[in-house]
Write a protein that holds these residues in place. Sequence first.
Motif, PDB file in Angstrom:
ATOM      1  N   GLN A  32      13.439  88.180  66.030  1.00  0.00           N
ATOM      2  CA  GLN A  32      13.228  87.196  64.886  1.00  0.00           C
ATOM      3  C   GLN A  32      11.951  87.144  64.689  1.00  0.00           C
ATOM      4  OE1 GLN A  32      12.920  82.940  65.433  1.00  0.00           O
ATOM      5  NE2 GLN A  32      15.084  82.753  64.723  1.00  0.00           N
ATOM      6  N   ILE A  33      11.470  87.001  63.371  1.00  0.00           N
ATOM      7  CA  ILE A  33      10.012  87.179  63.084  1.00  0.00           C
ATOM      8  C   ILE A  33       9.876  85.803  62.122  1.00  0.00           C
ATOM      9  CG2 ILE A  33       8.144  88.152  61.677  1.00  0.00           C
ATOM     10  CD1 ILE A  33      10.136  90.934  62.419  1.00  0.00           C
ATOM     11  N   ALA A  34       8.664  85.071  62.452  1.00  0.00           N
ATOM     12  CA  ALA A  34       8.082  83.981  61.814  1.00  0.00           C
ATOM     13  C   ALA A  34       7.257  84.905  60.603  1.00  0.00           C
ATOM     14  CB  ALA A  34       7.323  83.123  62.502  1.00  0.00           C
ATOM     15  N   MET A  35       7.571  84.902  59.406  1.00  0.00           N
ATOM     16  CA  MET A  35       6.915  85.751  58.526  1.00  0.00           C
ATOM     17  C   MET A  35       5.657  84.983  58.101  1.00  0.00           C
ATOM     18  SD  MET A  35       9.012  88.067  58.302  1.00  0.00           S
ATOM     19  CE  MET A  35       8.099  89.069  56.946  1.00  0.00           C
ATOM     20  N   VAL A  72       6.439  87.635  66.065  1.00  0.00           N
ATOM     21  CA  VAL A  72       7.612  87.631  66.737  1.00  0.00           C
ATOM     22  C   VAL A  72       7.905  86.001  67.333  1.00  0.00           C
ATOM     23  CG1 VAL A  72       9.222  88.362  68.798  1.00  0.00           C
ATOM     24  CG2 VAL A  72       7.704  89.996  67.484  1.00  0.00           C
ATOM     25  N   SER A  73       9.219  85.609  66.972  1.00  0.00           N
ATOM     26  CA  SER A  73       9.224  84.225  67.360  1.00  0.00           C
ATOM     27  C   SER A  73      10.661  84.064  68.201  1.00  0.00           C
ATOM     28  CB  SER A  73       9.681  83.140  66.180  1.00  0.00           C
ATOM     29  OG  SER A  73      10.610  83.965  65.225  1.00  0.00           O
ATOM     30  N   GLU A  74      11.269  85.286  68.419  1.00  0.00           N
ATOM     31  CA  GLU A  74      12.307  85.132  69.483  1.00  0.00           C
ATOM     32  C   GLU A  74      12.818  86.611  69.749  1.00  0.00           C
ATOM     33  OE1 GLU A  74      16.796  83.321  69.895  1.00  0.00           O
ATOM     34  OE2 GLU A  74      15.478  82.285  68.602  1.00  0.00           O
ATOM     35  N   VAL A  75      13.301  87.055  70.917  1.00  0.00           N
ATOM     36  CA  VAL A  75      13.602  88.350  71.170  1.00  0.00           C
ATOM     37  C   VAL A  75      14.942  88.457  71.424  1.00  0.00           C
ATOM     38  CG1 VAL A  75      11.486  89.272  71.776  1.00  0.00           C
ATOM     39  CG2 VAL A  75      12.634  88.440  73.364  1.00  0.00           C
ATOM     40  N   GLY A  76      15.856  89.381  70.912  1.00  0.00           N
ATOM     41  CA  GLY A  76      16.998  89.526  71.484  1.00  0.00           C
ATOM     42  C   GLY A  76      17.399  90.395  72.584  1.00  0.00           C
ATOM     43  N   GLY A  85       5.160  86.188  70.183  1.00  0.00           N
ATOM     44  CA  GLY A  85       3.675  86.075  69.707  1.00  0.00           C
ATOM     45  C   GLY A  85       3.030  87.342  69.364  1.00  0.00           C
ATOM     46  N   ASP A  86       3.848  88.445  69.722  1.00  0.00           N
ATOM     47  CA  ASP A  86       3.292  89.618  69.170  1.00  0.00           C
ATOM     48  C   ASP A  86       3.191  89.568  67.632  1.00  0.00           C
ATOM     49  OD1 ASP A  86       2.874  90.824  71.704  1.00  0.00           O
ATOM     50  OD2 ASP A  86       4.594  91.885  71.511  1.00  0.00           O
ATOM     51  N   ARG A  87       2.178  90.175  66.998  1.00  0.00           N
ATOM     52  CA  ARG A  87       2.123  90.206  65.578  1.00  0.00           C
ATOM     53  C   ARG A  87       2.718  91.507  65.171  1.00  0.00           C
ATOM     54  NH1 ARG A  87      -2.702  91.216  64.662  1.00  0.00           N
ATOM     55  NH2 ARG A  87      -3.161  90.202  62.805  1.00  0.00           N
ATOM     56  N   VAL A  88       3.457  91.734  64.258  1.00  0.00           N
ATOM     57  CA  VAL A  88       4.027  92.976  63.914  1.00  0.00           C
ATOM     58  C   VAL A  88       4.034  93.385  62.343  1.00  0.00           C
ATOM     59  CG1 VAL A  88       5.484  92.991  65.734  1.00  0.00           C
ATOM     60  CG2 VAL A  88       6.439  91.877  63.853  1.00  0.00           C
ATOM     61  N   ARG A 127      10.856  82.122  55.401  1.00  0.00           N
ATOM     62  CA  ARG A 127      10.035  81.683  56.617  1.00  0.00           C
ATOM     63  C   ARG A 127      10.340  82.399  57.844  1.00  0.00           C
ATOM     64  NH1 ARG A 127       6.521  78.609  54.141  1.00  0.00           N
ATOM     65  NH2 ARG A 127       7.083  76.386  53.737  1.00  0.00           N
ATOM     66  N   TYR A 128      11.514  82.782  57.953  1.00  0.00           N
ATOM     67  CA  TYR A 128      12.142  83.565  59.135  1.00  0.00           C
ATOM     68  C   TYR A 128      13.037  84.663  58.702  1.00  0.00           C
ATOM     69  CZ  TYR A 128      10.480  79.558  61.952  1.00  0.00           C
ATOM     70  OH  TYR A 128       9.571  78.674  62.489  1.00  0.00           O
ATOM     71  N   TYR A 129      12.966  85.679  59.529  1.00  0.00           N
ATOM     72  CA  TYR A 129      13.585  87.076  59.283  1.00  0.00           C
ATOM     73  C   TYR A 129      13.804  87.738  60.583  1.00  0.00           C
ATOM     74  CZ  TYR A 129      14.299  91.810  57.542  1.00  0.00           C
ATOM     75  OH  TYR A 129      14.857  93.027  57.095  1.00  0.00           O
ATOM     76  N   VAL A 130      15.085  88.271  60.622  1.00  0.00           N
ATOM     77  CA  VAL A 130      15.369  89.166  61.765  1.00  0.00           C
ATOM     78  C   VAL A 130      15.242  90.609  61.618  1.00  0.00           C
ATOM     79  CG1 VAL A 130      17.487  89.876  63.359  1.00  0.00           C
ATOM     80  CG2 VAL A 130      16.712  87.392  62.858  1.00  0.00           C
ATOM     81  N   HIS A 131      14.916  91.679  62.499  1.00  0.00           N
ATOM     82  CA  HIS A 131      14.902  93.106  62.195  1.00  0.00           C
ATOM     83  C   HIS A 131      15.163  93.622  63.299  1.00  0.00           C
ATOM     84  CE1 HIS A 131      13.885  96.008  58.992  1.00  0.00           C
ATOM     85  NE2 HIS A 131      13.112  96.413  59.933  1.00  0.00           N
TER      86      HIS A 131
END
Length: 351
Positions: A32-35, A72-76, A85-88, A127-131
């Motif tokens: 999950q990414i905080a855009m 990155v705001s959450e990892v699956g 916290g990683d910027r992607v 605001r949020y997106y999953v990839h």
Amino acid sequence: MSDTNLSAVLLEKGNLKLEERPIPKPGKNEVQIAMHSVGICGSDVHYWVHGAIGDFVVRAPMILGHEASGTVSEVGEGVTHLKVGDRVAIEPGVPCRYCDYCKGGRYNLCLEMKFCATPPVDGSLARYYVHPADFCFKLPDHVSFEEGALLEPLSVGVHACRRAGVTIGSRVLICGAGPIGLVCLLVAKAMGAAQVAITDIDTKRLEVAKQMGADFPVHVTTRDGREVADQVVRALGCNPDVTVECSGAEPSVQTGIFATKSGGVLVLVGLGPPTINIPIVNAAVREVDIRGIFRYANCYPTALSMVASGQVNMKPMVTHRFSLEQTLEAFEASKKGEGIKVMINCDKTKA
């Protein structure tokens, strides 16, 4: 984490609205990414204004945006190379990974490709997106979010110049000085092109191109493709080894064929009408190879390295900035052709 997910949703042709959507949760091998930064592409505007691009038709509400970066705001489950916290930067096209095209390294041609903001797949202007995590690339600390978002068009330039065979000493013609023409200019120079000529009907765009490294800006004032080709040859002092056509306009494609040296390469990047008239016999008897490109494959790592190393400076391309709440204003500015690249900041703390 915010408990809302403001999203830019294209409901139908001409009807773009901001809506609150559920915050998506990452599945296996997803993040999950905080855009943060999302650039507006010509395709986003085209879907908004026309409701379709070729066979891709907006038949249901769709979130726009595919030039994107965030945190990155959450990892699956199963994600090991990224952490919260990683910027992607987000490569927006996800293939099946199993077909002959994918296994052969040309996954951009995968028939099962799911590409952000290409119907019916939602984009990332939210605001949020999953990839999928394997299509997210960690940004070094000194590379900005905006530069991360611009890796998407830069990857188009990398793929185009690879397909064209640009190398040290190449003399290159780029037709069209819009955002894609400019990234092709930057990449061609980074790959060692000795001289680059660039054409456009807009003198302001040509001024920007010159500032970004073009050796010979050529102002187009006629629809006669051969006449423009002659202008290019006079400017370069020879026929270009490679032409990268970025406008899709029929006269410009004709210019590309007439200008390219015998045995050279013309790459078609810009997409215009589905059928155009071109001097095919001229190309055939002079063995001018005409090659298409579709998006890119395996280009994000190269694009990121170019930016991170300082070989390519994308920063001057961002001329207009808006918040997510100002999305409609941002699209209007892009539609009017204002500036070069319009960037939307999705970070609520910066709104």
